[in-house]
Design a protein around this motif. Sequence first.
Motif, PDB file in Angstrom:
ATOM      1  N   PRO A 275       0.766  -1.239   0.000  1.00  0.00           N
ATOM      2  CA  PRO A 275       0.000   0.000   0.000  1.00  0.00           C
ATOM      3  C   PRO A 275       0.803   1.300   0.000  1.00  0.00           C
ATOM      4  CG  PRO A 275       0.285  -0.723   2.255  1.00  0.00           C
ATOM      5  CD  PRO A 275       0.998  -1.728   1.380  1.00  0.00           C
ATOM      6  N   SER A 276       2.115   1.280   0.159  1.00  0.00           N
ATOM      7  CA  SER A 276       2.827   2.519   0.504  1.00  0.00           C
ATOM      8  C   SER A 276       3.089   3.452  -0.677  1.00  0.00           C
ATOM      9  CB  SER A 276       4.166   2.174   1.155  1.00  0.00           C
ATOM     10  OG  SER A 276       5.007   1.565   0.209  1.00  0.00           O
ATOM     11  N   GLY A 277       3.046   2.939  -1.901  1.00  0.00           N
ATOM     12  CA  GLY A 277       3.355   3.753  -3.071  1.00  0.00           C
ATOM     13  C   GLY A 277       4.857   3.964  -3.279  1.00  0.00           C
ATOM     14  N   VAL A 278       5.674   3.346  -2.414  1.00  0.00           N
ATOM     15  CA  VAL A 278       7.126   3.561  -2.419  1.00  0.00           C
ATOM     16  C   VAL A 278       7.823   2.667  -3.462  1.00  0.00           C
ATOM     17  CG1 VAL A 278       9.087   2.866  -0.959  1.00  0.00           C
ATOM     18  CG2 VAL A 278       7.367   4.446  -0.065  1.00  0.00           C
ATOM     19  N   ASN A 279       8.969   3.126  -3.962  1.00  0.00           N
ATOM     20  CA  ASN A 279       9.788   2.344  -4.902  1.00  0.00           C
ATOM     21  C   ASN A 279      11.020   1.788  -4.220  1.00  0.00           C
ATOM     22  OD1 ASN A 279       9.300   2.208  -7.836  1.00  0.00           O
ATOM     23  ND2 ASN A 279       8.827   4.361  -7.495  1.00  0.00           N
ATOM     24  N   LEU A 280      11.400   0.577  -4.576  1.00  0.00           N
ATOM     25  CA  LEU A 280      12.664   0.031  -4.089  1.00  0.00           C
ATOM     26  C   LEU A 280      13.766   0.591  -4.993  1.00  0.00           C
ATOM     27  CD1 LEU A 280      13.856  -2.042  -2.053  1.00  0.00           C
ATOM     28  CD2 LEU A 280      13.674  -3.752  -3.853  1.00  0.00           C
ATOM     29  N   THR A 281      14.768   1.230  -4.397  1.00  0.00           N
ATOM     30  CA  THR A 281      15.812   1.862  -5.215  1.00  0.00           C
ATOM     31  C   THR A 281      16.647   0.800  -5.943  1.00  0.00           C
ATOM     32  OG1 THR A 281      17.327   1.813  -3.355  1.00  0.00           O
ATOM     33  CG2 THR A 281      16.064   3.841  -3.652  1.00  0.00           C
ATOM     34  N   LEU A 282      17.349   1.253  -6.978  1.00  0.00           N
ATOM     35  CA  LEU A 282      18.192   0.338  -7.759  1.00  0.00           C
ATOM     36  C   LEU A 282      19.231  -0.323  -6.862  1.00  0.00           C
ATOM     37  CD1 LEU A 282      19.072  -0.818 -10.479  1.00  0.00           C
ATOM     38  CD2 LEU A 282      20.481   1.219 -10.820  1.00  0.00           C
ATOM     39  N   GLN A 283      19.867   0.512  -6.028  1.00  0.00           N
ATOM     40  CA  GLN A 283      20.881   0.005  -5.112  1.00  0.00           C
ATOM     41  C   GLN A 283      20.314  -1.124  -4.246  1.00  0.00           C
ATOM     42  OE1 GLN A 283      24.005   0.532  -4.570  1.00  0.00           O
ATOM     43  NE2 GLN A 283      24.222  -0.354  -2.519  1.00  0.00           N
ATOM     44  N   ARG A 284      19.113  -0.904  -3.723  1.00  0.00           N
ATOM     45  CA  ARG A 284      18.507  -1.905  -2.844  1.00  0.00           C
ATOM     46  C   ARG A 284      18.046  -3.147  -3.607  1.00  0.00           C
ATOM     47  NH1 ARG A 284      15.316   1.023   2.123  1.00  0.00           N
ATOM     48  NH2 ARG A 284      17.120   2.186   2.888  1.00  0.00           N
ATOM     49  N   ARG A 285      17.688  -2.975  -4.892  1.00  0.00           N
ATOM     50  CA  ARG A 285      17.348  -4.159  -5.692  1.00  0.00           C
ATOM     51  C   ARG A 285      18.582  -5.050  -5.793  1.00  0.00           C
ATOM     52  NH1 ARG A 285      12.468  -2.360  -9.631  1.00  0.00           N
ATOM     53  NH2 ARG A 285      11.830  -0.721  -8.256  1.00  0.00           N
ATOM     54  N   HIS A 286      19.741  -4.400  -6.037  1.00  0.00           N
ATOM     55  CA  HIS A 286      20.991  -5.172  -6.102  1.00  0.00           C
ATOM     56  C   HIS A 286      21.273  -5.834  -4.756  1.00  0.00           C
ATOM     57  CE1 HIS A 286      22.409  -4.322 -10.120  1.00  0.00           C
ATOM     58  NE2 HIS A 286      22.205  -3.025  -9.970  1.00  0.00           N
ATOM     59  N   GLU A 287      21.033  -5.076  -3.682  1.00  0.00           N
ATOM     60  CA  GLU A 287      21.320  -5.629  -2.347  1.00  0.00           C
ATOM     61  C   GLU A 287      20.398  -6.808  -2.024  1.00  0.00           C
ATOM     62  OE1 GLU A 287      22.178  -2.684   0.895  1.00  0.00           O
ATOM     63  OE2 GLU A 287      21.995  -1.248  -0.732  1.00  0.00           O
ATOM     64  N   ALA A 288      19.133  -6.674  -2.399  1.00  0.00           N
ATOM     65  CA  ALA A 288      18.186  -7.779  -2.147  1.00  0.00           C
ATOM     66  C   ALA A 288      18.640  -9.030  -2.904  1.00  0.00           C
ATOM     67  CB  ALA A 288      16.780  -7.367  -2.573  1.00  0.00           C
ATOM     68  N   LEU A 289      19.096  -8.807  -4.154  1.00  0.00           N
ATOM     69  CA  LEU A 289      19.584  -9.953  -4.943  1.00  0.00           C
ATOM     70  C   LEU A 289      20.835 -10.553  -4.325  1.00  0.00           C
ATOM     71  CD1 LEU A 289      19.026  -8.757  -8.610  1.00  0.00           C
ATOM     72  CD2 LEU A 289      18.188 -10.909  -7.638  1.00  0.00           C
ATOM     73  N   ALA A 290      21.712  -9.694  -3.802  1.00  0.00           N
ATOM     74  CA  ALA A 290      22.953 -10.197  -3.198  1.00  0.00           C
ATOM     75  C   ALA A 290      22.624 -11.036  -1.953  1.00  0.00           C
ATOM     76  CB  ALA A 290      23.868  -9.029  -2.835  1.00  0.00           C
ATOM     77  N   ILE A 291      21.639 -10.587  -1.178  1.00  0.00           N
ATOM     78  CA  ILE A 291      21.236 -11.357   0.014  1.00  0.00           C
ATOM     79  C   ILE A 291      20.627 -12.697  -0.422  1.00  0.00           C
ATOM     80  CG2 ILE A 291      19.652 -11.391   2.012  1.00  0.00           C
ATOM     81  CD1 ILE A 291      20.007  -8.235   2.016  1.00  0.00           C
ATOM     82  N   ALA A 292      19.780 -12.624  -1.449  1.00  0.00           N
ATOM     83  CA  ALA A 292      19.159 -13.859  -1.954  1.00  0.00           C
ATOM     84  C   ALA A 292      20.235 -14.833  -2.427  1.00  0.00           C
ATOM     85  CB  ALA A 292      18.192 -13.531  -3.081  1.00  0.00           C
ATOM     86  N   SER A 293      21.254 -14.276  -3.064  1.00  0.00           N
ATOM     87  CA  SER A 293      22.329 -15.124  -3.577  1.00  0.00           C
ATOM     88  C   SER A 293      23.126 -15.734  -2.424  1.00  0.00           C
ATOM     89  CB  SER A 293      23.226 -14.266  -4.480  1.00  0.00           C
ATOM     90  OG  SER A 293      24.311 -15.011  -4.921  1.00  0.00           O
ATOM     91  N   LYS A 294      23.459 -14.893  -1.432  1.00  0.00           N
ATOM     92  CA  LYS A 294      24.255 -15.365  -0.292  1.00  0.00           C
ATOM     93  C   LYS A 294      23.556 -16.515   0.444  1.00  0.00           C
ATOM     94  CE  LYS A 294      26.239 -13.455   3.966  1.00  0.00           C
ATOM     95  NZ  LYS A 294      26.384 -12.219   4.741  1.00  0.00           N
ATOM     96  N   TYR A 295      22.217 -16.407   0.592  1.00  0.00           N
ATOM     97  CA  TYR A 295      21.494 -17.432   1.361  1.00  0.00           C
ATOM     98  C   TYR A 295      20.715 -18.395   0.456  1.00  0.00           C
ATOM     99  CZ  TYR A 295      22.706 -14.512   5.328  1.00  0.00           C
ATOM    100  OH  TYR A 295      23.401 -13.810   6.275  1.00  0.00           O
ATOM    101  N   ASP A 296      20.961 -18.276  -0.853  1.00  0.00           N
ATOM    102  CA  ASP A 296      20.307 -19.136  -1.836  1.00  0.00           C
ATOM    103  C   ASP A 296      18.780 -19.112  -1.715  1.00  0.00           C
ATOM    104  OD1 ASP A 296      20.060 -20.846  -3.935  1.00  0.00           O
ATOM    105  OD2 ASP A 296      20.375 -22.668  -2.757  1.00  0.00           O
ATOM    106  N   LEU A 297      18.223 -17.923  -1.883  1.00  0.00           N
ATOM    107  CA  LEU A 297      16.768 -17.751  -1.747  1.00  0.00           C
ATOM    108  C   LEU A 297      16.125 -17.392  -3.080  1.00  0.00           C
ATOM    109  CD1 LEU A 297      16.730 -15.404   1.380  1.00  0.00           C
ATOM    110  CD2 LEU A 297      16.346 -17.882   1.374  1.00  0.00           C
ATOM    111  N   LEU A 298      14.848 -17.697  -3.167  1.00  0.00           N
ATOM    112  CA  LEU A 298      14.036 -17.286  -4.313  1.00  0.00           C
ATOM    113  C   LEU A 298      13.421 -15.918  -3.976  1.00  0.00           C
ATOM    114  CD1 LEU A 298      13.160 -18.927  -6.858  1.00  0.00           C
ATOM    115  CD2 LEU A 298      11.120 -19.599  -5.573  1.00  0.00           C
TER     116      LEU A 298
END
Length: 408
Positions: A181-204
């Motif tokens: 509901p917030s209308g907020v965007n995930l920044t590019l930097q944070r998209r990369h960070e989310a992917l890096a975390i997913a990669s580190k812990y092998d998450l979908l």
Amino acid sequence: MAEINFSTMALRLRRTEIRELLKLTRKPGTISFGGGLPDPAIFPYDAVEAASTRAIRELGRLALQYSPTEGEPFLKEQVSAFLGRQGEKAQPDEMIIVSSSQQALDLLSKILIDPGDPVILERPSYVGTLQAFRAFGADFHSIEMDENGIRPDKLESAVASLVSKGRKPKFVYLIPDFQNPSGVNLTLQRRHEALAIASKYDLLIVEDSPYRELRFEGELIPSIRSLDTEGRVVQLKTLSKIFCPGFRLGWVTAPPEVLEKMVMAKQGTDLCTSAFVSILAAFLFKDGHIERQIEISKRLYAKKSATMIAALTEYMPKVEGLSWTRPEGGMFLWLRLPEYMNSLEMISDAIELGVAYVIGSCFYADGSGGNEMRLNHSYPSEEQIVEGVKRLSRLVERRVASGALAVG
Ligand SMILES: Cc1ncc(COP(=O)(O)O)c(C=O)c1O
């Protein structure tokens, strides 16, 4: 009547407060900021009529038949071409056509969630997702957000803590673009960070992005899927917000193993998405009507969003703790009330004043978060937006007065 022994899943189902509220808002004269609906004034009625005639005349033998569970090939080709034009690549065999995103959420739950499985998501998050995942017994781990989207530090610590207890999350569910509901965007930097975390812990990662194309300000941010180099993103897309929800049409791009299971799960759900609607939509894509509609929607919603923000600025009482987000696209803004106010307790007064919104607590997996409301700008007319905000302002003023009394 027979004694009915409902399944454990049925017993987990709850009425959603949004649906109940939407019934109240049908009261004549009520201005609703409640639903997430496109403006029906801009639906391209003639184009849809022409495409439906074409679907029958040119491809009637397919349009009136079952389609493959994976989806009507003609539509998949058109979706793939559309994504290419949006700078997002996906081949037809990397996707499944679904009966809108809500079905995708249900199918994903079916194939990924066992009761008690940890699932990570933003706090707050889309109420329909909570409902879909809750039915399958998900154990929600909601992560704090700020004006740049989900906080990667909090995300990593939640994942690390679960992993250390041998409870690896099944997936991370994110709405990165003009979040509901917030209308907020995930920044590019944070998209990369989310992917890096997913990669580190092998998450979908499940990326649910119905509003992405409705950006009316600022720069387009690449989707999480397009940044992924490891095949760990499932992306949910729908025509509901960018074209019309009546089609109930969407698609999911995902790694092959996920797609295969989704196809099997879909067979048990509805065999296939409507071939007629799929072919209709394929013609509409091919002839450029979907992209044209996106442009029309963006122009209109930019105006409506600006009208809502201007009205809030003009009419809302100037009190500490009252703020709202300024979305760069999508259909909502998120209004924060002073801590001592509760939007659930205020709703009957709001209905009496002739205005409706969605109460904040609907979007929290644990039912917390009482002092917010989600306001939709796409559905009401500009006149209604101004009048509705005036009514909301009166509502807030009343509470300010009674809060001041309580404090005094
Ligand atoms: C984030 C999100 N996901 C999924 C949906 C479901 O949309 P639909 O089933 O109409 O495609 C919505 C609708 O509001 C939404 O906001």
